[in-house]
Write a protein that holds these residues in place. Structure first.
Motif, PDB file in Angstrom:
ATOM      1  N   TRP A 171       3.754  15.714  -1.271  1.00  0.00           N
ATOM      2  CA  TRP A 171       3.287  15.049  -2.493  1.00  0.00           C
ATOM      3  C   TRP A 171       3.137  13.545  -2.297  1.00  0.00           C
ATOM      4  O   TRP A 171       2.279  12.904  -2.920  1.00  0.00           O
ATOM      5  N   PHE A 172       3.977  12.957  -1.417  1.00  0.00           N
ATOM      6  CA  PHE A 172       3.837  11.528  -1.147  1.00  0.00           C
ATOM      7  C   PHE A 172       2.657  11.280  -0.213  1.00  0.00           C
ATOM      8  O   PHE A 172       1.862  10.361  -0.438  1.00  0.00           O
ATOM      9  N   ARG A 173       2.516  12.092   0.820  1.00  0.00           N
ATOM     10  CA  ARG A 173       1.404  11.926   1.752  1.00  0.00           C
ATOM     11  C   ARG A 173       0.058  12.060   1.056  1.00  0.00           C
ATOM     12  O   ARG A 173      -0.899  11.341   1.370  1.00  0.00           O
ATOM     13  N   GLU A 174      -0.029  12.981   0.086  1.00  0.00           N
ATOM     14  CA  GLU A 174      -1.297  13.228  -0.595  1.00  0.00           C
ATOM     15  C   GLU A 174      -1.771  12.035  -1.413  1.00  0.00           C
ATOM     16  O   GLU A 174      -2.959  11.915  -1.710  1.00  0.00           O
ATOM     17  N   ARG A 175      -0.856  11.148  -1.767  1.00  0.00           N
ATOM     18  CA  ARG A 175      -1.242   9.968  -2.539  1.00  0.00           C
ATOM     19  C   ARG A 175      -2.191   9.056  -1.759  1.00  0.00           C
ATOM     20  O   ARG A 175      -2.924   8.258  -2.347  1.00  0.00           O
ATOM     21  N   PHE A 176      -2.157   9.142  -0.437  1.00  0.00           N
ATOM     22  CA  PHE A 176      -2.963   8.255   0.396  1.00  0.00           C
ATOM     23  C   PHE A 176      -4.382   8.767   0.618  1.00  0.00           C
ATOM     24  O   PHE A 176      -5.263   7.990   1.014  1.00  0.00           O
ATOM     25  N   ALA A 177      -4.621  10.039   0.385  1.00  0.00           N
ATOM     26  CA  ALA A 177      -5.946  10.613   0.604  1.00  0.00           C
ATOM     27  C   ALA A 177      -6.986   9.921  -0.273  1.00  0.00           C
ATOM     28  O   ALA A 177      -6.760   9.716  -1.475  1.00  0.00           O
ATOM     29  N   LYS A 195       5.712   0.230  -6.947  1.00  0.00           N
ATOM     30  CA  LYS A 195       6.481   0.906  -7.987  1.00  0.00           C
ATOM     31  C   LYS A 195       5.746   0.844  -9.322  1.00  0.00           C
ATOM     32  O   LYS A 195       5.273  -0.205  -9.751  1.00  0.00           O
ATOM     33  N   GLY A 196       5.625   2.000  -9.970  1.00  0.00           N
ATOM     34  CA  GLY A 196       5.013   2.070 -11.289  1.00  0.00           C
ATOM     35  C   GLY A 196       3.505   2.059 -11.278  1.00  0.00           C
ATOM     36  O   GLY A 196       2.886   1.924 -12.341  1.00  0.00           O
ATOM     37  N   ASN A 197       2.886   2.211 -10.112  1.00  0.00           N
ATOM     38  CA  ASN A 197       1.429   2.233 -10.055  1.00  0.00           C
ATOM     39  C   ASN A 197       0.930   3.612 -10.501  1.00  0.00           C
ATOM     40  O   ASN A 197       0.964   4.578  -9.745  1.00  0.00           O
ATOM     41  N   SER A 198       0.488   3.682 -11.730  1.00  0.00           N
ATOM     42  CA  SER A 198       0.047   4.960 -12.288  1.00  0.00           C
ATOM     43  C   SER A 198      -1.464   5.122 -12.274  1.00  0.00           C
ATOM     44  O   SER A 198      -1.996   6.111 -12.772  1.00  0.00           O
ATOM     45  N   SER A 199      -2.154   4.148 -11.710  1.00  0.00           N
ATOM     46  CA  SER A 199      -3.613   4.185 -11.686  1.00  0.00           C
ATOM     47  C   SER A 199      -4.112   5.333 -10.813  1.00  0.00           C
ATOM     48  O   SER A 199      -3.588   5.595  -9.731  1.00  0.00           O
ATOM     49  N   ALA A 200      -5.141   6.008 -11.300  1.00  0.00           N
ATOM     50  CA  ALA A 200      -5.745   7.097 -10.533  1.00  0.00           C
ATOM     51  C   ALA A 200      -6.855   6.583  -9.627  1.00  0.00           C
ATOM     52  O   ALA A 200      -7.460   7.360  -8.882  1.00  0.00           O
ATOM     53  N   SER A 201      -7.090   5.274  -9.673  1.00  0.00           N
ATOM     54  CA  SER A 201      -8.167   4.681  -8.881  1.00  0.00           C
ATOM     55  C   SER A 201      -7.863   4.785  -7.393  1.00  0.00           C
ATOM     56  O   SER A 201      -6.732   4.590  -6.953  1.00  0.00           O
ATOM     57  N   LYS A 202      -8.899   5.094  -6.628  1.00  0.00           N
ATOM     58  CA  LYS A 202      -8.780   5.146  -5.168  1.00  0.00           C
ATOM     59  C   LYS A 202      -9.342   3.881  -4.519  1.00  0.00           C
ATOM     60  O   LYS A 202      -9.489   3.808  -3.314  1.00  0.00           O
ATOM     61  N   ASP A 203      -9.671   2.896  -5.352  1.00  0.00           N
ATOM     62  CA  ASP A 203     -10.252   1.663  -4.835  1.00  0.00           C
ATOM     63  C   ASP A 203      -9.344   0.454  -5.033  1.00  0.00           C
ATOM     64  O   ASP A 203      -9.760  -0.680  -4.807  1.00  0.00           O
ATOM     65  N   ASP A 204      -8.100   0.695  -5.458  1.00  0.00           N
ATOM     66  CA  ASP A 204      -7.205  -0.440  -5.720  1.00  0.00           C
ATOM     67  C   ASP A 204      -6.254  -0.743  -4.574  1.00  0.00           C
ATOM     68  O   ASP A 204      -5.425  -1.646  -4.671  1.00  0.00           O
ATOM     69  N   ASN A 205      -6.355   0.037  -3.481  1.00  0.00           N
ATOM     70  CA  ASN A 205      -5.511  -0.177  -2.295  1.00  0.00           C
ATOM     71  C   ASN A 205      -4.026  -0.025  -2.600  1.00  0.00           C
ATOM     72  O   ASN A 205      -3.191  -0.647  -1.972  1.00  0.00           O
ATOM     73  N   LYS A 206      -3.696   0.849  -3.561  1.00  0.00           N
ATOM     74  CA  LYS A 206      -2.300   1.040  -3.951  1.00  0.00           C
ATOM     75  C   LYS A 206      -2.000   2.510  -4.213  1.00  0.00           C
ATOM     76  O   LYS A 206      -2.871   3.262  -4.658  1.00  0.00           O
ATOM     77  N   VAL A 207      -0.738   2.891  -3.930  1.00  0.00           N
ATOM     78  CA  VAL A 207      -0.235   4.204  -4.329  1.00  0.00           C
ATOM     79  C   VAL A 207       1.112   4.007  -5.002  1.00  0.00           C
ATOM     80  O   VAL A 207       1.775   2.990  -4.790  1.00  0.00           O
ATOM     81  N   ASP A 208       1.508   4.974  -5.794  1.00  0.00           N
ATOM     82  CA  ASP A 208       2.778   4.875  -6.505  1.00  0.00           C
ATOM     83  C   ASP A 208       3.949   5.037  -5.537  1.00  0.00           C
ATOM     84  O   ASP A 208       3.909   5.869  -4.620  1.00  0.00           O
ATOM     85  N   ALA A 209       4.989   4.260  -5.747  1.00  0.00           N
ATOM     86  CA  ALA A 209       6.157   4.267  -4.859  1.00  0.00           C
ATOM     87  C   ALA A 209       7.106   5.409  -5.198  1.00  0.00           C
ATOM     88  O   ALA A 209       6.977   6.076  -6.230  1.00  0.00           O
ATOM     89  N   ILE A 210       8.067   5.620  -4.309  1.00  0.00           N
ATOM     90  CA  ILE A 210       9.130   6.594  -4.525  1.00  0.00           C
ATOM     91  C   ILE A 210      10.258   5.897  -5.267  1.00  0.00           C
ATOM     92  O   ILE A 210      10.721   4.828  -4.850  1.00  0.00           O
ATOM     93  N   SER A 211      10.705   6.463  -6.360  1.00  0.00           N
ATOM     94  CA  SER A 211      11.766   5.858  -7.155  1.00  0.00           C
ATOM     95  C   SER A 211      13.037   5.679  -6.326  1.00  0.00           C
ATOM     96  O   SER A 211      13.516   6.603  -5.678  1.00  0.00           O
ATOM     97  N   GLY A 212      13.564   4.461  -6.322  1.00  0.00           N
ATOM     98  CA  GLY A 212      14.797   4.169  -5.605  1.00  0.00           C
ATOM     99  C   GLY A 212      14.627   3.940  -4.121  1.00  0.00           C
ATOM    100  O   GLY A 212      15.620   3.847  -3.394  1.00  0.00           O
TER     101      GLY A 212
END
Length: 246
Positions: A171-177, A195-212
């Motif tokens: 589930w974490f790896r898939e965030r980068f696709a 942390k807290g990146n909830s955007s579904a955009s694939k053009d923002d160069n960001k993925v949501d972090a793992i809590s903690g």
């Protein structure tokens, strides 16, 4: 008067000699076992490496088919220098990034794998960086535009179970696709684990972090951008994509 016989097994010298003999025997057995298992351990590492490389381009290989699928989908293995030129006489598969990172960038070898899956070409780049407790590493594949991520795999040597160790989860790896590694102006920025990146955009160069697992996430971000930048000279000279690193 009759002399009492001495039980030699109760003497200090006997105990000392017995201990030495046991240490030698046990040491020899362990050394023999380690030597005997070395080829098997090396082969298991090779297979695991092939599976990880293939996974980045969507090919899931069981151990008994990893070699065959690797040869089927990986079309080329090359090693680059810091200027993007190919180095002869160096086997990409045998390059150890743990050792390479101890050298200056101008002396390092940069392995690059090329794949073709269903007519689509991909570039696969090995990654290595630092997590919270120890090294983190993996592979990332780029589509033919040298900007869009096809897939990524991550592993670690000592991250915390349930926290940083979650970088290995699907589930974490898939965030980068489909994420992009260049921003809108063509600068390499990689992909930040935020942390807290909830955007579904694939053009923002960001993925949501793992809590903690902030430090491990930062390590993933850093190793992606740090490793990818060394491949810019090659991509600039060998592809039609105009990239920069300003």
């Amino acid at each position: 008067m009759e002399e009492k016989s001495v039980n030699k097994t109760n003497t200090n010298s006997y105990t000392f000699i017995f201990a030495i003999v046991m240490v030698i025997v046990v040491g020899s057995v362990l050394a023999f076992a380690a030597t005997s298992l070395q080829p098997m351990q090396y082969e298991n590492m090779r297979i695991d490496k092939m599976q990880s490389i293939l996974m980045t381009v969507g090919v899931v290989a069981q151990p008994d088919e990893a070699q065959e699928l690797y040869e089927q989908y990986i079309t080329e293995e090359i090693v680059l220098d810091s200027e993007g030129n190919e180095r002869e006489g160096v086997d990409a598969f045998d390059v150890d990034l743990a050792k390479e990172l101890k050298r200056s960038a101008t002396e390092q070898n940069f392995p690059l794998y090329k794949a073709n899956v269903d007519g689509e070409a991909y570039y696969i780049i090995p990654l290595r960086g630092a997590g919270l407790w120890n090294a983190i590493f993996g592979y990332i594949s780029l589509q033919n535009d040298v900007n869009t991520i096809k897939g990524a795999t991550f592993d670690h040597l000592g991250e915390t179970p349930g926290l940083g160790a979650e970088i290995t989860q699907e589930w974490f790896r898939e965030r980068f696709a489909e994420e992009k590694i260049f921003d809108d102006t063509g600068n390499l920025v990689g992909v930040s684990v935020v942390k807290g990146n909830s955007s579904a955009s694939k053009d923002d160069n960001k993925v949501d972090a793992i809590s903690g697992a902030t430090i491990t996430g930062d390590g993933v971000s850093d190793m992606i951008s740090e490793r990818l930048q060394h491949y810019l000279p090659y991509f600039e000279s060998e592809t039609d994509v105009n990239v920069s690193n300003n």
